[in-house]
Design a protein around this motif. Structure first.
Motif, PDB file in Angstrom:
ATOM      1  N   ILE A 142      -1.902   2.459   5.592  1.00  0.00           N
ATOM      2  CA  ILE A 142      -1.006   2.200   4.463  1.00  0.00           C
ATOM      3  C   ILE A 142      -1.839   1.571   3.342  1.00  0.00           C
ATOM      4  O   ILE A 142      -2.586   0.631   3.584  1.00  0.00           O
ATOM      5  CB  ILE A 142       0.132   1.263   4.917  1.00  0.00           C
ATOM      6  CG1 ILE A 142       1.097   2.047   5.800  1.00  0.00           C
ATOM      7  CG2 ILE A 142       0.851   0.646   3.718  1.00  0.00           C
ATOM      8  CD1 ILE A 142       2.256   1.220   6.334  1.00  0.00           C
TER       9      ILE A 142
ATOM     10  N   GLU B 224       4.379   1.995   0.257  1.00  0.00           N
ATOM     11  CA  GLU B 224       4.322   2.628   1.591  1.00  0.00           C
ATOM     12  C   GLU B 224       4.796   1.668   2.680  1.00  0.00           C
ATOM     13  O   GLU B 224       5.344   2.104   3.697  1.00  0.00           O
ATOM     14  CB  GLU B 224       2.890   3.077   1.902  1.00  0.00           C
ATOM     15  CG  GLU B 224       2.405   4.255   1.067  1.00  0.00           C
ATOM     16  CD  GLU B 224       0.928   4.545   1.342  1.00  0.00           C
ATOM     17  OE1 GLU B 224       0.579   4.851   2.499  1.00  0.00           O
ATOM     18  OE2 GLU B 224       0.115   4.429   0.396  1.00  0.00           O
TER      19      GLU B 224
ATOM     20  N   THR C 163      -3.401   6.920  12.975  1.00  0.00           N
ATOM     21  CA  THR C 163      -2.475   6.761  11.850  1.00  0.00           C
ATOM     22  C   THR C 163      -3.247   6.681  10.536  1.00  0.00           C
ATOM     23  O   THR C 163      -4.351   6.166  10.495  1.00  0.00           O
ATOM     24  CB  THR C 163      -1.685   5.433  11.970  1.00  0.00           C
ATOM     25  OG1 THR C 163      -2.273   4.638  13.000  1.00  0.00           O
ATOM     26  CG2 THR C 163      -0.239   5.674  12.235  1.00  0.00           C
TER      27      THR C 163
ATOM     28  N   LYS D   8       7.779   2.694   5.195  1.00  0.00           N
ATOM     29  CA  LYS D   8       7.641   2.665   6.648  1.00  0.00           C
ATOM     30  C   LYS D   8       8.680   1.747   7.302  1.00  0.00           C
ATOM     31  O   LYS D   8       9.028   1.926   8.474  1.00  0.00           O
ATOM     32  CB  LYS D   8       6.227   2.226   7.023  1.00  0.00           C
ATOM     33  CG  LYS D   8       5.870   2.620   8.464  1.00  0.00           C
ATOM     34  CD  LYS D   8       4.442   2.339   8.856  1.00  0.00           C
ATOM     35  CE  LYS D   8       4.265   2.524  10.361  1.00  0.00           C
ATOM     36  NZ  LYS D   8       3.001   2.003  10.856  1.00  0.00           N
TER      37      LYS D   8
ATOM     38  N   LEU E 294       7.628  -4.636   9.884  1.00  0.00           N
ATOM     39  CA  LEU E 294       6.571  -3.847  10.548  1.00  0.00           C
ATOM     40  C   LEU E 294       5.873  -4.632  11.657  1.00  0.00           C
ATOM     41  O   LEU E 294       5.167  -4.058  12.481  1.00  0.00           O
ATOM     42  CB  LEU E 294       5.526  -3.378   9.538  1.00  0.00           C
ATOM     43  CG  LEU E 294       5.998  -2.464   8.401  1.00  0.00           C
ATOM     44  CD1 LEU E 294       4.809  -1.910   7.645  1.00  0.00           C
ATOM     45  CD2 LEU E 294       6.847  -1.325   8.949  1.00  0.00           C
TER      46      LEU E 294
END
Lengths: 301, 301
Positions: free
Chosen positions: B5, B10, B2, B14, B299
């Protein structure tokens, strides 16, 4: 009443023409010699450089500085340099001390030496930093980012006294002083809040004079009027501090390094508590910061 | 792999569409309801607000938020609100907790409650802040600005583990981690330097995994490549840290408040170590910072 100095540029302006006698321990350090060269040109100081004479002359020439613009005392043994530089102060030949190319510990030891140093019983050797940052409308006088590790209450009182002296030299009468912690509510679990309560009370009872003290204060309450308003916290100091007394060396050190590295801050700094202002610079300090420290010291002589 | 970030924007991007179930203790707080309104609109969360139902509906309308966009559980007794909000987590009806108009101590007590809380033995309740500042090229993950006062080594290990989890959630594998002190040279007089040595050694011996650790580091060595070069200090972490572990709450608190108040910094923050991410906001936090904290929490679920 004097107009308070609000920028380091004004510190430099006020220091011009003072011609303070400066003794430098180890003149052969690049950014140090540049800063001294500038301070001599602007007549802030007259400098006496102790150290390797040939090395000093060579370095001066490399930086386009006339080696005849200062006196050089030759001392080849680097371990003897700090004591020799301190002697110049003790003999009355110089009024301010600066660290060049010598070990920091040796330099501090020479200042602290009981027989031949610059230190009187009852004083506390500590450090004052004057910070300028584009996002705050005036200078911040900060202690202690470099010398006292975990100052106790009596040491904080001395830190405060020296900060008040610096504030007065900058034309700030009755400086607004914040005793920094992480909260404004006293808690027996957080020592720095207790010191904040005590220092504020000492000021209220006039055992401490010359400053308007509030504490404990978290950083935002000390320097942000917006934060103070949103937390509905009102005091003469809140959001408008001149002096910040930090609870420990890491908090203070983190503060000035965050300012200089992430907030476009600039600083001048001095070791205080000795018989004269002493300049203790770090390798990472810019030449400009070293010059500003000399200028600040000149205002305190 | 990935892409890491690198900004709070961001993080928000996400988090969109996650529709995490959020339980809010005390929905009737102005900037809190605004942040939740935004998080619901952007489908970061589905919110259940516990508190004074009529007050919540009125406040939502005042801020042009449709009160039907979230569920409201009426509880008039403000002292019962935190436990009720925590119950929603325990019953599996919500996956994340947020503090609104309730007392911080009551909120923390509900989380820590041995019988009916969110806390397991062996965990450590601590705080992670993700900081963004225009003068640093990536996010900084910081602990602990708000909960642990003087963390010991075992607590610092847990702080580090939670910071690594946050880094991983941001797509940062093997985050570069600085154990902050005021100097890079270990000194028995400065506890935080010793912890720096120990944590680095634990990583070298693979007792700590998932991060590249260096310490002790002064702030400038952690985040300034220029400083690291001038001090001739080289390590993978120097000048490029992702995670900053602070020695005490005042140093950490001073750091994030200096960033947000003097360096145009923005933050998202979470209490970690409980069974779900918990959002503990301060009165002085902006609505944007509260929204970003919700997005960060989403997240981590």
């Amino acid at each position: 009443m004097t107009t308070p100095i609000r920028s380091l540029e004004e510190v430099a302006t006020k220091a011009r023409g003072k011609k303070i006698k400066l003794s430098v321990a180890g003149g052969n350090a690049p950014t140090v010699i540049e800063a001294i060269g500038k301070a001599v040109r602007e007549e802030v100081v007259e400098a006496i450089l102790v150290g390797d004479k040939e090395g000093i002359i060579e370095l001066a020439k490399e930086h386009s500085i006339d080696p005849h613009s200062f006196e050089i005392i030759d001392e080849q043994d680097v371990t003897k340099v700090p004591a020799k530089a301190v002697d110049l102060i003790r003999n009355g030949e110089a009024q301010m001390l600066m660290k060049g190319m010598v070990n920091s510990a040796d330099y501090m030891r020479a200042i602290l030496n009981k027989k031949a140093g610059l230190f009187s019983p009852g004083e506390v050797l500590t450090h004052v930093t004057v910070c300028e940052v584009p996002t705050y409308p005036k200078l911040m006088i900060v202690s202690d980012v470099a010398v006292l590790i975990e100052p106790d209450l009596s040491e904080k009182i001395k830190m405060l006294e020296y900060c008040i002296q610096v504030a007065n030299a900058l034309g700030i009468e009755n400086p607004k002083t914040a005793i920094i912690s992480c909260v404004e509510k006293p808690s027996y679990k957080i020592d720095s809040t207790i010191d904040g309560v005590l220092l504020k009370k000492l000021a209220a009872r006039e055992q401490l004079k010359g400053a308007i003290i509030d504490g404990p204060l978290a950083m935002d309450l000390a320097i942000s009027k917006r934060s103070a308003e949103e937390k509905n916290y009102h005091s003469e100091v809140a959001g408008d501090a001149d002096i910040l007394i930090f609870p420990n060396i890491t908090a203070a050190n983190v503060f000035f390094k965050t300012l200089t590295n992430l907030a476009h801050g600039r600083i001048a700094a001095l070791v205080v508590g000795a018989s004269v202002p002493c300049i203790l610079t770090s390798r990472a300090d810019t030449e400009e910061s070293k010059f500003m420290s000399i200028a600040l010291g000149a205002l305190l002589v």
